[in-house]
Design a protein around this motif. Structure first.
Motif, PDB file in Angstrom:
ATOM      1  N   GLY A  54       4.670 -64.088  36.087  1.00 62.32           N
ATOM      2  CA  GLY A  54       5.702 -64.751  35.312  1.00 62.32           C
ATOM      3  C   GLY A  54       5.391 -64.901  33.838  1.00 62.32           C
ATOM      4  O   GLY A  54       6.231 -65.334  33.069  1.00 62.32           O
ATOM      5  N   ARG A  55       4.171 -64.571  33.413  1.00 64.96           N
ATOM      6  CA  ARG A  55       3.825 -64.717  31.999  1.00 64.96           C
ATOM      7  C   ARG A  55       4.398 -63.548  31.201  1.00 64.96           C
ATOM      8  O   ARG A  55       4.376 -62.411  31.636  1.00 64.96           O
ATOM      9  CB  ARG A  55       2.311 -64.773  31.818  1.00 64.96           C
ATOM     10  N   ARG A  56       4.909 -63.840  30.024  1.00 66.30           N
ATOM     11  CA  ARG A  56       5.479 -62.832  29.133  1.00 66.30           C
ATOM     12  C   ARG A  56       5.017 -63.133  27.711  1.00 66.30           C
ATOM     13  O   ARG A  56       4.877 -64.297  27.329  1.00 66.30           O
ATOM     14  CB  ARG A  56       7.008 -62.867  29.153  1.00 66.30           C
ATOM     15  N   PRO A  57       4.828 -62.106  26.890  1.00 64.36           N
ATOM     16  CA  PRO A  57       4.518 -62.386  25.479  1.00 64.36           C
ATOM     17  C   PRO A  57       5.733 -63.014  24.799  1.00 64.36           C
ATOM     18  O   PRO A  57       6.859 -62.596  25.022  1.00 64.36           O
ATOM     19  CB  PRO A  57       4.191 -61.008  24.890  1.00 64.36           C
ATOM     20  N   VAL A  58       5.484 -64.015  23.989  1.00 60.28           N
ATOM     21  CA  VAL A  58       6.563 -64.736  23.320  1.00 60.28           C
ATOM     22  C   VAL A  58       6.409 -64.659  21.806  1.00 60.28           C
ATOM     23  O   VAL A  58       7.368 -64.394  21.103  1.00 60.28           O
ATOM     24  CB  VAL A  58       6.606 -66.210  23.788  1.00 60.28           C
ATOM     25  N   ALA A  59       5.196 -64.872  21.299  1.00 62.66           N
ATOM     26  CA  ALA A  59       4.969 -64.897  19.856  1.00 62.66           C
ATOM     27  C   ALA A  59       3.918 -63.849  19.493  1.00 62.66           C
ATOM     28  O   ALA A  59       2.921 -63.704  20.181  1.00 62.66           O
ATOM     29  CB  ALA A  59       4.496 -66.274  19.422  1.00 62.66           C
ATOM     30  N   CYS A  81      12.045 -66.822  20.052  1.00 63.11           N
ATOM     31  CA  CYS A  81      12.971 -67.917  19.771  1.00 63.11           C
ATOM     32  C   CYS A  81      13.754 -67.681  18.482  1.00 63.11           C
ATOM     33  O   CYS A  81      14.681 -68.419  18.180  1.00 63.11           O
ATOM     34  CB  CYS A  81      12.217 -69.248  19.698  1.00 63.11           C
ATOM     35  N   GLY A  82      13.373 -66.652  17.701  1.00 61.19           N
ATOM     36  CA  GLY A  82      14.074 -66.356  16.460  1.00 61.19           C
ATOM     37  C   GLY A  82      13.215 -66.558  15.224  1.00 61.19           C
ATOM     38  O   GLY A  82      13.617 -66.192  14.124  1.00 61.19           O
ATOM     39  N   TYR A  83      12.047 -67.132  15.366  1.00 60.67           N
ATOM     40  CA  TYR A  83      11.127 -67.335  14.242  1.00 60.67           C
ATOM     41  C   TYR A  83      10.603 -65.980  13.775  1.00 60.67           C
ATOM     42  O   TYR A  83      10.118 -65.178  14.569  1.00 60.67           O
ATOM     43  CB  TYR A  83       9.971 -68.232  14.699  1.00 60.67           C
TER      44      TYR A  83
END
Length: 120
Positions: A54-59, A81-83
């Motif tokens: 379930g882990r995914r790269p986010v930043a 998130c858009g940053y």
């Protein structure tokens, strides 16, 4: 079929006039345990060794810093998130690295509990 005759020379042998059939292998039955599937294929279903946790790269933080001091470094920081921020130059890249670390502690996708605290 008749054999063709050659003069009696040392290296020449008699040959047949026409083609002949090659010897065929003898079909034999193999005695043993019958196989359910092809050899080497497991019969029982095994669990997937690469289960998704379930882990995914986010930043992400991408820094380009060439080894030469005469070349200007650059960096890019972005999040799902858009940053998204860009920096060019040593001082700006160092500030972007610090800002990326701060965003990771306050991002609503990485820290869902911080979103609830901000609304309260």
């Amino acid at each position: 079929m008749s054999a063709r005759q050659h003069p009696p020379l040392k290296s020449i042998t008699t040959t047949l006039d026409g083609p002949h059939a090659a010897p065929q292998p003898v079909d034999t039955t193999v005695v043993g345990e019958p196989k359910g599937v092809a050899e080497g294929v497991p019969i029982a279903v095994r669990p997937d060794p690469h289960r998704d946790d379930g882990r995914r790269p986010v930043a992400w933080l991408h820094i380009t810093a060439p080894p030469s001091w005469s070349v200007t470094p650059s960096a890019r920081s972005w999040c799902t998130c858009g940053y998204e921020r860009h920096a060019i130059g040593r001082a700006a890249v160092l500030q972007l690295i610090a800002a990326h670390g701060e965003h990771r502690t306050s991002c609503p996708l990485l820290n869902p509990a911080s979103e609830g605290r901000a609304a309260a």
